[in-house]
Design an enzyme around this catalytic site. Sequence first.
Site, PDB file in Angstrom:
ATOM      1  N   SER A 101       0.827  -1.205   0.000  1.00  0.00           N
ATOM      2  CA  SER A 101       0.000   0.000   0.000  1.00  0.00           C
ATOM      3  C   SER A 101       0.869   1.266   0.000  1.00  0.00           C
ATOM      4  O   SER A 101       1.720   1.427  -0.864  1.00  0.00           O
ATOM      5  CB  SER A 101      -0.958  -0.038   1.195  1.00  0.00           C
ATOM      6  OG  SER A 101      -2.007   0.878   1.040  1.00  0.00           O
ATOM      7  N   ASP A 107      -8.441  -5.537  -6.362  1.00  0.00           N
ATOM      8  CA  ASP A 107      -8.113  -4.384  -5.515  1.00  0.00           C
ATOM      9  C   ASP A 107      -8.525  -3.098  -6.208  1.00  0.00           C
ATOM     10  O   ASP A 107      -7.979  -2.740  -7.252  1.00  0.00           O
ATOM     11  CB  ASP A 107      -6.607  -4.369  -5.241  1.00  0.00           C
ATOM     12  CG  ASP A 107      -6.185  -3.171  -4.394  1.00  0.00           C
ATOM     13  OD1 ASP A 107      -7.070  -2.474  -3.850  1.00  0.00           O
ATOM     14  OD2 ASP A 107      -4.969  -2.942  -4.269  1.00  0.00           O
ATOM     15  N   HIS A 161      -7.245  -5.725  -1.523  1.00  0.00           N
ATOM     16  CA  HIS A 161      -6.238  -4.860  -0.911  1.00  0.00           C
ATOM     17  C   HIS A 161      -6.161  -5.208   0.584  1.00  0.00           C
ATOM     18  O   HIS A 161      -7.016  -4.836   1.356  1.00  0.00           O
ATOM     19  CB  HIS A 161      -6.636  -3.385  -1.071  1.00  0.00           C
ATOM     20  CG  HIS A 161      -5.543  -2.417  -0.741  1.00  0.00           C
ATOM     21  ND1 HIS A 161      -4.614  -2.019  -1.651  1.00  0.00           N
ATOM     22  CD2 HIS A 161      -5.215  -1.780   0.408  1.00  0.00           C
ATOM     23  CE1 HIS A 161      -3.779  -1.162  -1.105  1.00  0.00           C
ATOM     24  NE2 HIS A 161      -4.129  -1.012   0.155  1.00  0.00           N
TER      25      HIS A 161
END
Length: 433
Positions: free
Chosen positions: A193, A352, A410
């Site tokens: 991330s 994601d 994610h």
Amino acid sequence: MEKATATVRVTATHSKCIKFLWGLILLLAQSNSVASNAIVKSLPGFPGELPFLLETGYIGVGELDEEVQLFYYFIESEGQPATDPLVLWLTGGPGCSALSGLMYEVGPLGFDYKRSCEIQTPVLVLNDYSWTKVANIIFLDASVGTGFSYAKTSGGYNTSDEKSTADTYMFLRKWLLVHPKFQKNPVYIAGDSYSGIAVPVIVKKISDGNKAGNLPQINLKGYVLGNPYTDNQYDLNARVNFAYRVGLLSDDLYEETKFDCHGEFAFPNKSDAGCIEHLEMVNQDYNYIFINIWANDKVVQEALHVRIGTIKEWDRCNRSLSYVEDIRSSLDYHRNLTSEDLRAIVYSGDHDMVIPYVGTEEWIRSLNLKVPSDGEWRPWFVDGQVAGYTEMYREKKYSLTFATVKGGGHTAPEYKPKECFDMISRWFAYYFL
């Protein structure tokens, strides 16, 4: 004349050597004075002793009397710790604790959700697909104010991308001095991330430091990035296109959003009410429960050897950091690293929507790396089933593997732990997926 020249040369070399040694002595002295660590043999919520080696501790960094105290969890490889890679893992945010990466993604522990709900107390279970089966991993709470990391002064909490990456580089050097038996292990910097900003910067700092003769020399081999935030334009602008591609947006909403926003989704005109309204319909969010309950338990903190009174409340992601995002894109760092003798893997869950893989794929291709004939886009498999798609890029001694993880969100290991474990095991072993 020759003797005089030789004398000057020896004197200069001697002076440089003395300066070098004093620098090492100072770093070692600082490491010994500010580092503290302890072996954790058991944890609340887990029955019996831990079947792996867990060490927790602090290492002080910063220019003013090591005012920043960075907390870490080190888990020794369950395979061959003497030769397996040493991985420094950073969770995104900024401000998200490495404990999240440990518990939800690539570490050896997780939560038994059903049992935890039944007894209303967090219950821990082993993760069969922990990356610690093939690597030694340092899970680091960075930057300051994240997880159990803290500052000794109020001013110490002021940080930024630049400062945090410098602190992390100093942390790794000091950690290796305290743990000399790992100094020869191949080192990889990893994260997911928002760590997509920090990781390439740290890798560049390590590479430059090695060239400058900084000790200890770090056996840097490459870096690992999962669902990485890299560049606003590429990452955020891809969300609408991705949502439409996977059928999350209707044809009408997609066309209206594209028209009203003029194709600009990352930085839309805020005065355009129609565009803003449509973009709000695209957003999604989620949260975590058990980890906050568990990590705020004083018994747990005592077991982890957290210093009493250093934090008010533990948050999985601290959204109140005094943090300046002064590196808007890490793309140039990736470009600079393509001239190094390094290897990288970038993986993305293909479900994601936070950092869509289509944007990641686009910025990778912007690096203009070569794709060898054996590295062209193709599926990769786990247990005979397609686990995603992969492509490999090269530039002289540099290589980058891009992989999608089928069904991954994610972040990908949270959704597809077995597939991600097989992926990283092969990559660490130098196999093409």
